[in-house]
Design an enzyme around this catalytic site. Structure first.
Site, PDB file in Angstrom:
ATOM      1  N   TYR A 116     -20.276 -12.224  22.466  1.00 35.41           N
ATOM      2  CA  TYR A 116     -20.954 -12.264  23.636  1.00 35.41           C
ATOM      3  C   TYR A 116     -20.998 -13.524  24.507  1.00 35.41           C
ATOM      4  CZ  TYR A 116     -24.015 -10.916  27.626  1.00 35.41           C
ATOM      5  OH  TYR A 116     -24.346 -10.550  28.738  1.00 35.41           O
ATOM      6  N   ARG A 147     -13.713  -7.894  18.084  1.00 31.84           N
ATOM      7  CA  ARG A 147     -15.467  -7.411  18.149  1.00 31.84           C
ATOM      8  C   ARG A 147     -16.143  -8.472  19.033  1.00 31.84           C
ATOM      9  NH1 ARG A 147     -17.713  -3.322  15.321  1.00 31.84           N
ATOM     10  NH2 ARG A 147     -16.320  -2.131  13.827  1.00 31.84           N
ATOM     11  N   ILE A 213     -11.527  -8.500   2.203  1.00 34.06           N
ATOM     12  CA  ILE A 213     -12.765  -8.202   2.330  1.00 34.06           C
ATOM     13  C   ILE A 213     -12.812  -6.761   3.008  1.00 34.06           C
ATOM     14  CG2 ILE A 213     -15.096  -8.497   3.365  1.00 34.06           C
ATOM     15  CD1 ILE A 213     -14.778 -11.471   3.298  1.00 34.06           C
TER      16      ILE A 213
END
Length: 309
Positions: A116, A147, A213
Site C-alpha cells: 500500500y 499483492r 513455501i
C-alpha cells in the site's frame, strides 16, 4: 545467529476459524489448528510458516499471531523449522512483532515487502535493514509484487544483504524464473531463494532455488515434499512426473482468492471448517465443485501410479 537450512518444503499454513457467518470474524479453531500442524509434522515437511498470506495474517490481531507462533513452536518441538510471518506495511509494527516472535522461540521471521505505501527502493532497503537489525534470528524477505504493488529488485536485495548478515533467504513470488536466476547468479550462496509459487517450484529449483513455501502442501504435504526432494536431488525425470501430476492442484489453489480454495480443499478432507475472515469470502459453489473434482482426480492418479508419499 543459529544456522538454519532453508531447503525443502515449508508449508504456509492456513489459520482455521470457528464458524461465525454473521460477521466473518470468528475465533481461531485451535483444535483444528493443532490437527493441521500434527499432520504436517507426520508428513515430515521441512518447515511451517504461520501468519503468512495463506494464514490470513492481515486479518489476525497481534495477540492471535503471538499465540499462533507459540503454539506452533510448542507442537513442532524442533521437528520442523518455524518461520513466523511478521511483516506489514509499518516498519515499527514489523519490528515489534518480529521481536515478539523471536522471544516466542521461532527459528526465523519472514517479512513481506510493505504493501500500500509504495516506498522507493531506498525506502525498502531502510525498512528491511531496520527490521533485520532489531532481531538476532534469520530473516526471510518475501517479495510478492502482485499483492504488495511494488517489486523489490534483485539489486535492492543485495544492498539489504550487504548491511544485514541475518537476511539469508528470499521467498520469490514474482512469477518470474529469470529473477531467481539473477539472484542466484549475482549472490550465489549468500542468498537462498525459495519459490513462492507452487507451480514454479521445479523450474526455479532447476536454476538454483532450494525449495518452496507452499500453499498446496496444506492439502498434500507428503506429496509436495516428495516432488521437491526429487528436484533438489537432481532426479528431474521423476520430479517432472510428480510436479506435473500436482499441477492441477497447484492451479486450483488459486481459482479464487487464496486461501479460500485451500480451505475449501481442507474442508473437503474433513480437516477444518470452510471459514475465512473478511474481507475474504468462501469460494463460490462453482469453484468448490472444481476443487473437489481436482482432488478426486488427483487421488485417482495416486491410486493408479502408486502413492509417492
Amino acid at each position: 545467529m543459529p544456522a538454519i537450512a532453508f531447503e525443502g518444503t515449508f508449508t504456509a499454513i492456513v489459520t482455521p476459524f470457528c464458524d461465525n457467518a454473521a460477521n466473518a470474524t470468528g475465533p481461531i479453531d485451535w483444535h483444528a489448528y493443532d490437527r493441521l500442524i500434527l499432520a504436517q509434522l507426520e508428513a515430515n515437511v521441512d518447515g511451517i510458516v504461520p501468519c503468512g498470506t495463506t494464514g490470513e495474517g492481515p486479518a489476525l490481531d497481534t495477540r492471535e499471531k503471538l499465540e499462533l507462533f507459540e503454539r506452533t513452536v510448542k507442537l513442532a518441538k524442533g521437528k520442523a523449522t518455524i518461520v513466523a510471518g511478521t511483516g506489514s506495511n509499518s516498519t515499527r509494527a514489523s519490528i515489534e512483532l518480529s521481536q515478539a516472535a523471536e522471544r516466542a522461540g521461532v527459528d526465523a521471521v519472514m517479512v513481506v515487502v510493505p504493501y500500500y505505501n509504495k516506498p522507493t527502493q531506498e525506502g525498502l532497503v531502510e525498512h528491511f535493514v531496520a527490521i533485520a537489525r532489531s532481531v538476532q534470528c534469520p530473516v526471510v524477505v518475501y517479495n510478492v509484487p502482485g499483492r504488495t504493488g511494488i517489486d523489490l529488485a534483485a539489486s535492492t536485495l543485495a544492498k539489504i544483504a550487504e548491511r544485514c548478515p541475518n537476511v539469508v533467504a528470499t521467498k520469490e513470488a514474482t512469477g518470474n524464473v529469470l529473477r531467481t536466476q539473477e539472484i542466484v547468479r549475482t549472490m550465489g550462496d549468500r542468498m537462498t531463494v525459495i519459490s513462492g509459487d507452487d507451480g514454479l517450484t521445479l523450474p526455479m529449483i532447476a536454476v538454483g532455488a532450494r525449495g518452496v513455501i507452499s500453499v498446496t502442501s496444506n492439502v498434500y504435504p507428503a506429496e509436495v515434499r516428495h516432488a521437491t526432494r526429487l528436484a533438489l536431488g537432481g532426479q528431474f525425470t521423476a520430479a517432472r512426473r510428480a510436479h506435473f501430476a500436482l499441477m492441477p492442484v497447484h492451479e486450483i489453489m488459486f481459482v479464487e482468492a487464496s486461501p479460500g480454495p485451500a480451505k475449501a480443499a481442507l474442508a473437503h478432507k474433513g480437516m477444518i471448517q470452510e471459514v475465512v475472515r473478511g474481507p475474504l469470502v468462501t469460494v463460490s459453489p462453482a469453484a468448490r465443485a472444481k476443487i473437489r473434482k481436482t482432488l478426486i482426480d488427483y487421488e485417482e492418479h495416486k491410486k493408479h501410479e502408486g502413492d509417492p508419499a
